[in-house]
Design a protein around this motif. Structure first.
Motif, PDB file in Angstrom:
ATOM      1  N   ALA A  98       0.833  -1.201   0.000  1.00  0.00           N
ATOM      2  CA  ALA A  98       0.000   0.000   0.000  1.00  0.00           C
ATOM      3  C   ALA A  98       0.870   1.255   0.000  1.00  0.00           C
ATOM      4  O   ALA A  98       1.860   1.337   0.732  1.00  0.00           O
ATOM      5  N   ASP A  99       0.459   2.214  -0.809  1.00  0.00           N
ATOM      6  CA  ASP A  99       1.146   3.508  -0.904  1.00  0.00           C
ATOM      7  C   ASP A  99       0.177   4.591  -0.455  1.00  0.00           C
ATOM      8  O   ASP A  99      -0.777   4.909  -1.164  1.00  0.00           O
ATOM      9  N   TYR A 100       0.440   5.177   0.711  1.00  0.00           N
ATOM     10  CA  TYR A 100      -0.436   6.206   1.256  1.00  0.00           C
ATOM     11  C   TYR A 100       0.026   7.618   0.909  1.00  0.00           C
ATOM     12  O   TYR A 100      -0.674   8.585   1.174  1.00  0.00           O
ATOM     13  N   ARG A 101       1.213   7.754   0.333  1.00  0.00           N
ATOM     14  CA  ARG A 101       1.757   9.083   0.087  1.00  0.00           C
ATOM     15  C   ARG A 101       1.231   9.696  -1.208  1.00  0.00           C
ATOM     16  O   ARG A 101       0.952  10.892  -1.278  1.00  0.00           O
ATOM     17  N   LEU A 102       1.128   8.887  -2.259  1.00  0.00           N
ATOM     18  CA  LEU A 102       0.652   9.365  -3.559  1.00  0.00           C
ATOM     19  C   LEU A 102      -0.419   8.410  -4.047  1.00  0.00           C
ATOM     20  O   LEU A 102      -0.197   7.612  -4.968  1.00  0.00           O
TER      21      LEU A 102
END
Length: 126
Positions: A98-102
């Motif tokens: 999971a990528d929460y930044r972008l």
């Protein structure tokens, strides 16, 4: 704390299908892009597929295009990887990330992802 749990791996004959699931918990209400990667013994981690938040833009690795499909059910906080026409070379441990930044930008780069699952084994026999 975010937790990712994969399921759905197993043993399948070449030409068969499997559907992997990745359940995401924690950080309720946050937006995130999701990716699937795989790693075979003695090989580097390989990008498989990714899906963005919002319009669910998808992107696939060359080796799985036209055979695998990534999708997500936002209400269930779950991402899926439908794998068809499986080949012995698809044998690997599959990880979701999971990528929460972008969240609206998908990426094949493992370093972009913040959280990882523990992996699920997929074995394709010839």
């Amino acid at each position: 704390q975010v937790q990712l749990v994969e399921s759905g791996g197993g043993l399948v004959q070449a030409g068969g299908s499997l559907r992997l699931s990745c359940a995401v918990s924690g950080r309720t209400g946050s937006r995130y892009a999701m990716g699937w990667f795989r790693q075979a013994p003695g090989k580097e981690r390989e990008f498989v597929a990714a899906i963005s938040w919002g319009d669910s833009t998808t992107y696939y690795g060359d080796s799985v295009k036209e055979r695998f499909t990534i999708s997500r059910d936002t209400a269930k906080n779950t991402v899926y990887l439908q794998m068809n026409s499986l080949k012995p070379e698809d044998t690997a441990v599959y990880y979701c990330a999971a990528d929460y930044r972008l969240a609206w930008v998908i990426s094949p780069i493992p370093e972009r992802y913040d959280y990882w699952g523990q992996g699920t084994q997929v074995t394709v026999s010839s």
